[in-house]
Design a protein around this motif. Structure first.
Motif, mmCIF file in Angstrom:
data_model
loop_
_atom_site.group_PDB
_atom_site.id
_atom_site.type_symbol
_atom_site.label_atom_id
_atom_site.label_comp_id
_atom_site.label_asym_id
_atom_site.label_seq_id
_atom_site.Cartn_x
_atom_site.Cartn_y
_atom_site.Cartn_z
ATOM 1 N N ILE A 230 0.897 -1.306 0.053
ATOM 2 C CA ILE A 230 0.179 -0.005 0.158
ATOM 3 C C ILE A 230 0.914 1.087 0.021
ATOM 4 C CG2 ILE A 230 -1.627 1.310 1.364
ATOM 5 C CD1 ILE A 230 -2.490 -0.832 -0.102
ATOM 6 N N LEU A 231 1.919 1.332 0.578
ATOM 7 C CA LEU A 231 2.954 2.229 0.520
ATOM 8 C C LEU A 231 3.414 2.443 -0.763
ATOM 9 C CD1 LEU A 231 4.680 4.569 1.908
ATOM 10 C CD2 LEU A 231 6.518 2.592 2.256
ATOM 11 N N ASN A 232 3.578 1.581 -1.610
ATOM 12 C CA ASN A 232 4.389 1.343 -2.882
ATOM 13 C C ASN A 232 2.895 2.014 -3.879
ATOM 14 O OD1 ASN A 232 6.497 0.492 -1.835
ATOM 15 N ND2 ASN A 232 6.148 -1.360 -2.648
ATOM 16 N N THR A 233 1.826 1.530 -3.496
ATOM 17 C CA THR A 233 0.740 1.751 -4.489
ATOM 18 C C THR A 233 0.084 3.188 -4.387
ATOM 19 O OG1 THR A 233 0.540 -0.765 -4.856
ATOM 20 C CG2 THR A 233 -1.362 0.531 -5.626
ATOM 21 N N CYS A 234 -0.082 3.313 -3.281
ATOM 22 C CA CYS A 234 -1.223 4.350 -2.842
ATOM 23 C C CYS A 234 -0.599 5.632 -2.363
ATOM 24 C CB CYS A 234 -2.232 3.699 -1.863
ATOM 25 S SG CYS A 234 -3.458 2.450 -2.626
ATOM 26 N N PHE A 235 0.778 5.827 -1.973
ATOM 27 C CA PHE A 235 1.180 6.877 -1.382
ATOM 28 C C PHE A 235 1.234 8.056 -2.322
ATOM 29 C CE2 PHE A 235 4.474 10.114 -0.468
ATOM 30 C CZ PHE A 235 4.231 10.297 0.780
ATOM 31 N N VAL A 236 1.679 7.980 -3.491
ATOM 32 C CA VAL A 236 1.618 9.119 -4.609
ATOM 33 C C VAL A 236 0.117 9.750 -4.582
ATOM 34 C CG1 VAL A 236 1.701 10.009 -6.953
ATOM 35 C CG2 VAL A 236 3.446 8.432 -5.834
ATOM 36 N N SER A 237 -0.836 8.875 -4.616
ATOM 37 C CA SER A 237 -2.372 9.303 -4.494
ATOM 38 C C SER A 237 -2.855 10.100 -3.216
ATOM 39 C CB SER A 237 -3.336 8.060 -4.864
ATOM 40 O OG SER A 237 -3.168 7.595 -6.154
ATOM 41 N N PHE A 238 -2.260 9.309 -2.282
ATOM 42 C CA PHE A 238 -2.272 10.120 -0.829
ATOM 43 C C PHE A 238 -1.606 11.431 -0.931
ATOM 44 C CE2 PHE A 238 -1.027 9.991 3.800
ATOM 45 C CZ PHE A 238 -2.158 10.343 4.448
ATOM 46 N N GLY A 239 -0.581 11.579 -1.344
ATOM 47 C CA GLY A 239 0.126 12.742 -1.175
ATOM 48 C C GLY A 239 -0.478 13.991 -2.011
ATOM 49 N N THR A 240 -1.182 13.391 -3.057
ATOM 50 C CA THR A 240 -1.587 14.728 -3.861
ATOM 51 C C THR A 240 -3.139 15.041 -3.660
ATOM 52 O OG1 THR A 240 -2.375 12.804 -5.551
ATOM 53 C CG2 THR A 240 -0.490 13.903 -6.059
ATOM 54 N N SER A 241 -3.679 13.922 -2.905
ATOM 55 C CA SER A 241 -5.208 14.022 -2.387
ATOM 56 C C SER A 241 -5.149 14.764 -0.837
ATOM 57 C CB SER A 241 -5.938 12.991 -2.637
ATOM 58 O OG SER A 241 -5.326 11.920 -1.584
ATOM 59 N N GLU A 242 -4.233 14.383 0.069
ATOM 60 C CA GLU A 242 -4.590 14.623 1.150
ATOM 61 C C GLU A 242 -3.300 15.378 1.792
ATOM 62 O OE1 GLU A 242 -6.250 11.705 3.937
ATOM 63 O OE2 GLU A 242 -7.362 10.813 2.143
#
Length: 394
Positions: A230-242
């Motif tokens: 999840i760190l690998n897959t979702c961090f970029v989306s997390f960084g841009t969205s939240e």
């Protein structure tokens, strides 16, 4: 006379094989990273990314069972070339930028993820002298982080400046170059690998359940591996969205985390040697990733940029750096391959289940809430290790 000359022929050189197998792992890692790091530009949802990851790792679990047989039949370098073909096919499907195309990409990449480890183990196991085995296999394992760092640094700018399809095309070019390299090396390493143990799913589960120590390691590996994916897959989306990061900034921060994971794969081994306890290092890694996930999920938007980067580096150091020490801990004398395969089957469950959990939670609590939930599961896995250690002492 001719037979004597053939018998005395020198073994193929080691380091080209190490480079090839490290490149194979880096290529597969790069392809697995691609959808996650281009997601904000491509408009991919967390549900789509989760389905991609779940599909890839479900298929890889299945393909890992026949990976050894395929290596026996066609050789390690030909399997590596076939993995490169699967990466090309997967990224070609991703070019269509639809949910169904991404699902197909995950399926094709799963066909590459499963066999690449047996291919590497069979080839390097024949070439590496005993005194170099730990070093060589540690170097090979860095391929995962190399692909992750390259993907995090290069693919977001390509997606932003050109298009997400251009990022996928760059991975296809890398796979084509790798295919040519594997095929060029193949004649020099055309040797019959030793027979590899074949354990079915239920055989693996019985092997785990028969040993309390292995059972604890298997249970802990489920949330640990889930946290990593999840760190690998979702961090970029997390960084841009939240976290108010730009797409490229989020990629750079993730690259920093993966660079720390690369150092962790090597450094944690040194710490375990000094402490004479791989289990203690796994506990430290579990505590570290749990705390980082909780802080990132609860306080991430409130952190300064420097603290956020530092926290993410520690996150990568723990969540992406624990694997080498883990594999060393599960190896049982006389049954190393069987024990490794059995416990890694449990790890695959984390890779499959974590994306589904995030897809379920994110619409309700956001990605921050999903990181909090994963942090709690990592803490539970760490508690299992501590309880088993206490039981062993008693």
């Amino acid at each position: 006379m001719i037979a004597a000359k053939q018998a005395s022929a020198p073994a193929p050189p080691l380091w080209p094989a190490v480079a090839a197998m490290t490149a194979l792992q880096a290529l597969v890692s790069l392809a697995l990273f691609a959808p996650g790091v281009v997601a904000p530009r491509a408009g991919l949802s967390i549900e789509q990314l989760s389905l991609f990851s779940t599909t890839a790792f479900t298929i890889s679990l299945v393909s890992s069972f026949w990976g050894g047989t395929l290596v026996q039949r066609v050789g390690s370098l030909r399997v590596a070339a076939l993995c490169a073909v699967a990466v090309c096919a997967g990224m070609s499907l991703a070019l269509f930028e639809s949910g169904w195309a991404l699902l197909g990409a995950g399926l094709m990449l799963g066909l590459a993820v499963g066999p690449e480890t047996p291919a590497s183990s069979a080839l390097l196991g024949r070439l590496v002298p005993a005194e170099k085995r730990a070093m060589v296999f540690s170097i090979r394992q860095t391929g995962n982080q190399i692909g992750a760092v390259v993907g995090s640094l290069l693919l977001p700018p390509i997606a932003v400046l050109l298009a997400p399809s251009s990022a996928y095309a760059a991975v296809i070019v890398c796979a084509a170059i790798a295919f040519a390299g594997f095929e060029r090396l193949r004649p020099a390493y055309a040797m019959t690998p030793p027979s590899m143990p074949r354990l079915g799913l239920f055989d693996r589960l019985r092997l785990i359940s028969a040993d309390r120590r292995m059972a604890a390691l298997a249970v802990a590996s489920i949330p640990f591996s889930g946290m990593q994916v999840i760190l690998n897959t979702c961090f970029v989306s997390f960084g841009t969205s939240e976290l108010a990061l730009s797409h490229v900034e989020a990629g750079w921060v993730l690259a920093s985390a993966q660079g720390a994971g690369l150092m962790g794969r090597l450094g944690w081994g040194v710490v375990a040697t000094r402490l004479r306890s791989a289990r203690a290092v796994l506990v430290m890694a579990g505590v570290g990733m749990a705390v980082c996930a909780l802080l990132l999920g609860l306080c991430g938007p409130l952190l300064s940029r420097s603290i956020l980067i530092l926290l993410t580096i520690v996150f990568g150091l723990t969540a992406s750096g624990w694997n080498g020490v883990f594999i060393a801990e599960i190896a049982k004398p006389g049954r190393v391959a069987e024990a490794t395969g059995a416990v890694l089957t449990a790890s695959f469950l984390g890779l499959v289940a974590a994306p589904l959990l995030v897809a379920l939670l994110t619409p309700r609590v956001g990605l921050g809430g999903s990181f909090v939930a994963l942090g709690l599961t990592a803490a539970a896995g760490t508690a299992v290790l501590l309880m088993e250690r206490s039981h062993a002492r008693e």
